[in-house]
Design a protein around this motif. Structure first.
Motif, PDB file in Angstrom:
ATOM      1  N   LYS A 100       4.299 141.923 -53.731  1.00 16.60           N
ATOM      2  CA  LYS A 100       5.535 141.740 -52.940  1.00 16.60           C
ATOM      3  C   LYS A 100       5.309 140.908 -51.741  1.00 16.60           C
ATOM      4  N   PHE A 124      12.787 138.960 -61.359  1.00 19.12           N
ATOM      5  CA  PHE A 124      12.370 140.151 -60.482  1.00 19.12           C
ATOM      6  C   PHE A 124      13.385 139.975 -59.291  1.00 19.12           C
ATOM      7  N   LEU A 231       0.813 133.995 -56.620  1.00 16.43           N
ATOM      8  CA  LEU A 231       1.189 135.227 -56.279  1.00 16.43           C
ATOM      9  C   LEU A 231       0.393 136.035 -57.286  1.00 16.43           C
TER      10      LEU A 231
HETATM   11  C1  LIG Z   1       7.279 139.536 -61.169  1.00 13.43           C
HETATM   12  C2  LIG Z   1       6.684 140.434 -60.081  1.00 13.43           C
HETATM   13  N1  LIG Z   1       6.041 140.082 -59.308  1.00 13.43           N
HETATM   14  C3  LIG Z   1       5.659 141.003 -58.216  1.00 13.43           C
HETATM   15  C4  LIG Z   1       5.550 142.362 -58.207  1.00 13.43           C
HETATM   16  C5  LIG Z   1       5.063 143.072 -57.080  1.00 13.43           C
HETATM   17  O1  LIG Z   1       3.681 143.814 -57.508  1.00 13.43           O
HETATM   18  P1  LIG Z   1       3.091 144.921 -56.324  1.00 13.43           P
HETATM   19  O2  LIG Z   1       3.527 146.081 -56.641  1.00 13.43           O
HETATM   20  O3  LIG Z   1       1.595 144.375 -56.190  1.00 13.43           O
HETATM   21  O4  LIG Z   1       3.857 144.464 -54.936  1.00 13.43           O
HETATM   22  C6  LIG Z   1       5.999 142.980 -59.385  1.00 13.43           C
HETATM   23  C7  LIG Z   1       6.119 144.269 -59.735  1.00 13.43           C
HETATM   24  O5  LIG Z   1       6.794 145.008 -60.378  1.00 13.43           O
HETATM   25  C8  LIG Z   1       6.546 142.214 -60.439  1.00 13.43           C
HETATM   26  O6  LIG Z   1       7.163 142.455 -61.550  1.00 13.43           O
END
Ligand SMILES: Cc1ncc(COP(=O)(O)O)c(C=O)c1O
Length: 394
Positions: A100, A124, A231
Motif C-alpha cells: 500500500k 482496489f 508495486l
Molecule cells: C491490488 C492490490 N494492491 C495492493 C494491495 C496492498 O497490499 P499490502 O497488503 O501488501 O499492503 C492489495 C491488497 O489487498 C491489493 O489487492
C-alpha cells in the motif's frame, strides 16, 4: 476539533468493515464462511519464519536505512530484473511496510490538484481514495467482462489528456482476477510512451496466475521503464500480509522522493522482517508453486459452483484469488445481495460496488479459504437463490 478538509475526501477499504460485521455475527454463535478478506489462508512458509526468528536472535532489532537494507534491495532488484526481463538495480528499489505505501507515497510525491489519474474501475479502492485525498481528478475506466476484465482501449485513448499525470494498471487484478493481455499492454505503452506522465503498475498478484506464461509487465516495453513504478511485495506471494513488507521499483529520482516521505513517516521498514524478505526471495520457491496449485483447484471449484447458482454467471479468472460473479440475473443490486448472503446465510463477501461504480452488478468472493468451506458457501448461496427466484416470479 475539526478535522482537516482533506479528511472528508479519503476513502476506506470495505473488506475490513465487512470482516468486523462478520465477526460480530460469529460472536452471536452463528457460522460464517469468510470470503471477504483478500489474504492467503496459508501460513507463512516455515523457512521464512525461521529467518525472522534468527534475525531477532542476531539483533536485527534496530533502525536501518530508510530505503531498505542494501542486501534486500539487491535481492529485490535481481528478482524483478529476472522476472520482468528489465535492467534494474538496487538504486531503483524502495522497501516499505506493505504494498500500500507504494500507492500512498508515489501518488503523494507526484500529484497536484487538477492532475488527472486514469485507473481501473472496479478496482482496489485505495486508488480512488488517494486520488481524491490529494485533490487530483479521478478518471475511472470501466473494466469490460467480455474482454476478460481489461479496458476498452479506444476509451482509454479518449480519456488520456494533457492533464493525465498518472495511469494506474493492476494485473492480475483485484477484484476481478483479470489479467491484462500482452497485446493490450503494448497498445497502452504505445499510447503513453511519449506523454509526460507516470504509470503505476500494481503487480502485487504477479505470482498468482493460472496461465502458462507469467502476466506481462508494462515495464518490459521500450521506453516504459523510466516512467513506471512497479508495486510488488511479500503479502500475497508468500502469505505475509501481517508482516507489512512490500516494495516499489521506480526511477531513482522517485526513490529519493519516496525515501523522504518514508523518513517523515516510518523511518524504515522493520529490520528483522527485511531479513525474512531476503530468505523469501532467495529461498525455495516450491511453497509458492504449491499455494498457486491449491488456489487453482479452489478457483475451478468455486467458479463451477457459482455458475450453477440461478442468476449468477462467473468468468474463470486468470489470476489473483477472487471470483467476480455477475449477478445481473438475480434482479438484485450488489449490496443488498451481499448483505443478505452475510446476514441471513452466513457467507461473507463484498458487493462489487465497494470497488467503484462499475462494480455494480457483481459480487466478489475471495477463494482464499479451504475447498470444504468454499463448497459450503456455494451450497448456502444456492439455498439463498430461492429468495431472488421467488421475487422474480412475483
Ligand atoms: C491490488 C492490490 N494492491 C495492493 C494491495 C496492498 O497490499 P499490502 O497488503 O501488501 O499492503 C492489495 C491488497 O489487498 C491489493 O489487492
Amino acid at each position: 476539533m475539526k478535522l482537516a478538509e482533506r479528511m472528508s475526501r479519503i476513502g476506506v477499504e470495505s473488506a475490513f468493515d465487512v470482516l468486523v460485521r462478520a465477526r460480530a455475527i460469529e460472536a452471536q454463535g452463528r457460522s460464517v464462511v469468510h470470503l471477504e478478506i483478500g489474504e492467503p489462508d496459508f501460513p507463512t512458509p516455515a523457512h521464512i519464519v525461521e529467518a525472522a526468528k534468527k534475525a531477532l536472535d542476531e539483533g536485527w532489532t534496530h533502525y536501518g536505512p530508510t530505503a531498505g537494507q542494501p542486501e534486500l534491495r539487491e535481492a529485490i532488484a535481481r528478482y524483478v530484473a529476472e522476472s520482468r526481463g528489465i535492467p534494474v538495480g538496487p538504486q531503483n528499489v524502495s522497501v516499505v511496510p506493505g504494498g500500500k505505501p507504494i500507492i500512498f507515497f508515489p501518488m503523494m510525491a507526484l500529484l497536484e490538484p487538477g492532475d488527472e489519474v486514469i485507473y481501473p474501475n472496479p478496482g482496489f479502492p485505495i486508488y480512488e481514495s488517494m486520488i481524491r485525498f490529494l485533490g487530483a481528478t479521478p478518471v475511472p475506466i470501466p473494466l469490460i467482462e467480455d474482454r476478460g476484465f481489461s479496458f476498452d482501449l479506444n476509451l482509454f485513448r479518449d480519456r488520456l489528456s494533457d492533464r493525465t499525470k498518472l495511469v494506474i494498471l493492476n494485473s492480475p487484478q483485484n477484484p476481478t482476477g483479470g489479467v491484462i493481455p500482452y497485446d493490450d499492454l503494448k497498445v497502452i505503452a504505445d499510447l503513453v510512451r511519449d506523454r509526460d506522465l507516470m504509470v503505476l503498475s500494481d503487480e502485487i498478484y504477479s505470482r498468482i496466475h493460472y496461465g502458462g506464461e507469467p502476466p506481462a509487465s508494462i515495464t518490459a516495453f521500450p521506453g516504459m521503464l523510466d516512467k513506471t513504478i512497479i508495486l510488488d511485495g511479500f503479502s500475497k506471494t508468500y502469505a505475509m500480509t501481517g508482516w507489512r513488507m512490500g516494495y516499489g521499483v521506480m526511477p531513482p529520482w522517485l526513490v529519493d522522493a519516496v525515501t523522504k516521505l518514508m523518513v517523515n513517516s516510518n523511518s524504515c521498514t522493520a529490520s528483522f522482517t527485511q531479513r525474512a524478505g531476503i530468505a523469501a526471495l532467495e529461498g525455495p520457491q516450491d511453497c509458492v508453486t504449491r499455494m498457486v496449485a491449491e488456489f487453482r483447484r479452489r478457483r475451478d471449484a468455486i467458479c463451477q459452483g457459482l455458475n450453477q447458482v440461478p442468476g449468477f454467471r462467473c468468468a474463470v479468472p486468470g489470476g489473483a484469488f477472487y471470483a467476480f460473479a455477475n449477478i445481473a440475473g438475480t434482479g438484485m443490486k450488489s449490496k443488498p445481495l451481499a448483505d443478505m448472503l452475510l446476514e441471513e446465510y452466513g457467507v461473507s463477501c463484498l458487493s462489487g460496488a465497494c470497488f467503484g461504480e462499475y462494480g455494480e452488478g457483481y459480487v466478489r468472493f475471495s477463494y482464499a479459504n479451504s475447498l470444504d468451506n468454499l463448497l459450503e458457501a456455494v451450497d448456502r448461496i444456492r439455498k439463498a437463490s430461492v429468495r431472488w427466484e421467488a421475487a422474480m416470479v412475483s
